[in-house]
Design a protein around this motif. Structure first.
Motif, short mmCIF file in Angstrom:
data_model
loop_
_atom_site.label_atom_id
_atom_site.label_comp_id
_atom_site.label_asym_id
_atom_site.label_seq_id
_atom_site.Cartn_x
_atom_site.Cartn_y
_atom_site.Cartn_z
N HIS A 38 -3.57 8.33 3.84
CA HIS A 38 -4.00 8.31 2.43
C HIS A 38 -5.37 8.96 2.28
O HIS A 38 -5.58 9.83 1.41
CB HIS A 38 -4.04 6.87 1.91
CG HIS A 38 -4.60 6.75 0.52
ND1 HIS A 38 -3.91 7.17 -0.59
CD2 HIS A 38 -5.81 6.29 0.09
CE1 HIS A 38 -4.66 6.96 -1.66
NE2 HIS A 38 -5.81 6.43 -1.28
N ARG A 39 -6.32 8.55 3.12
CA ARG A 39 -7.67 9.11 3.02
C ARG A 39 -7.68 10.59 3.39
O ARG A 39 -8.42 11.39 2.80
CB ARG A 39 -8.62 8.33 3.92
CG ARG A 39 -8.85 6.89 3.45
CD ARG A 39 -9.72 6.13 4.43
NE ARG A 39 -9.91 4.75 3.99
CZ ARG A 39 -10.56 3.83 4.70
NH1 ARG A 39 -11.07 4.16 5.89
NH2 ARG A 39 -10.70 2.60 4.24
N ARG A 41 -5.17 12.80 3.06
CA ARG A 41 -4.59 13.61 1.99
C ARG A 41 -5.52 13.67 0.78
O ARG A 41 -5.61 14.70 0.10
CB ARG A 41 -3.23 13.04 1.59
CG ARG A 41 -2.16 13.22 2.66
CD ARG A 41 -0.77 12.93 2.14
NE ARG A 41 0.24 13.07 3.19
CZ ARG A 41 0.72 14.24 3.61
NH1 ARG A 41 0.30 15.37 3.05
NH2 ARG A 41 1.63 14.28 4.57
N GLU A 42 -6.20 12.59 0.51
CA GLU A 42 -7.15 12.58 -0.60
C GLU A 42 -8.29 13.58 -0.35
O GLU A 42 -8.68 14.34 -1.23
CB GLU A 42 -7.71 11.18 -0.79
CG GLU A 42 -8.64 11.04 -1.98
CD GLU A 42 -9.10 9.61 -2.18
OE1 GLU A 42 -9.04 9.12 -3.33
OE2 GLU A 42 -9.53 8.98 -1.18
#
Length: 244
Positions: A38-39, A41-42
């Motif tokens: 998640h981090r 891709r963010e």
């Protein structure tokens, strides 16, 4: 330099992210390695929004399986890797040497020593396929005997075993790789200024550093962009070479 490729481990924040941003702004294709999907891709999304050619690569340097998967992912986009920045690492806990356990050291070594070995070994074929391959090891002045034994340096009073010894080991890895693989330039950096007793503000030090994260990446960028006649087997900070 639009065909130049770089993989940065631990690049979803801090020094790794800033390195990815700066190399990306130079027109490089950046592979943003991060353990947390998640981090990662963010972070990649933010860079892409600024026009940077970036590819998120899920990469946990403490896992052989994850490293193998990252290699497959990068291979889908390129047949060579110009630069590898081994940035991912762990600070460990500042435990007094009299109380430190082997287990506590092992966890830090897994990220700071074994991790770079895993990643470097896996990506050697792609590095060797590049015209001027470079590997930058993100180390620390805390791993330098010259610094730790200097009573004027703050780190000399930080009594712990895991982090400093792991970075000293990483420094030795850098030298041994440079000696054994002369076709690839291996250099270690510390994100600070030893002479001025300063370091970069990051999450790892609770942002207590005196230098900005951009200033902290100056040595990374310098050694990531050296030409064929550039140095190998060196240890440098923002101001230049420092003593081991």
């Amino acid at each position: 330099m639009t065909n130049t490729t770089a993989l940065i481990t631990g690049a979803n924040k801090g020094l790794g992210y800033e390195t990815a941003r700066r190399l990306g702004e130079m027109g490089w294709k950046v592979f943003l390695g991060a353990r947390d999907e998640h981090r990662g891709r963010e972070a990649a999304g933010k860079l892409a929004a600024d026009g940077i050619d970036v590819v998120f690569v899920q990469l946990d340097v403490t896992s052989d399986t994850s490293v193998a998967g990252a290699l497959d992912a990068v291979r889908r986009h390129t047949e060579h890797l110009d630069v590898l920045v081994n940035n991912a690492g762990a600070p460990g806990q500042v435990i007094h040497p009299s109380e430190a356990s082997a287990d506590e050291l092992h966890a830090v070594y897994d990220a700071n020593v074994y991790g770079p070995v895993r990643v470097t070994r896996a990506f050697l074929p792609l590095l060797e396929a590049a015209d001027n391959p470079r590997v930058v090891m993100v180390s620390s002045a805390g791993g330098a005997f010259s610094v730790v034994q200097d009573p004027e340096q703050p780190v000399s009073k930080m009594h712990e075993l895991a982090y400093s010894s792991s970075k000293a080991a990483l420094n030795m890895l850098t030298v041994r790789y440079a000696q054994a693989l002369p076709g690839i330039k291996f250099n270690a950096i510390t994100p600070g200024e030893v002479e001025k007793q300063t370091f970069a503000a990051t999450d790892m030090n609770q942002h207590k550093g005196q230098l900005t994260v951009t200033e902290g990446t100056d040595s990374i960028i310098r050694l990531a962009t050296i030409g064929p006649d550039g140095p190998t087997g060196t240890f440098e900070d923002r101001l230049g070479p420092i003593a081991w």
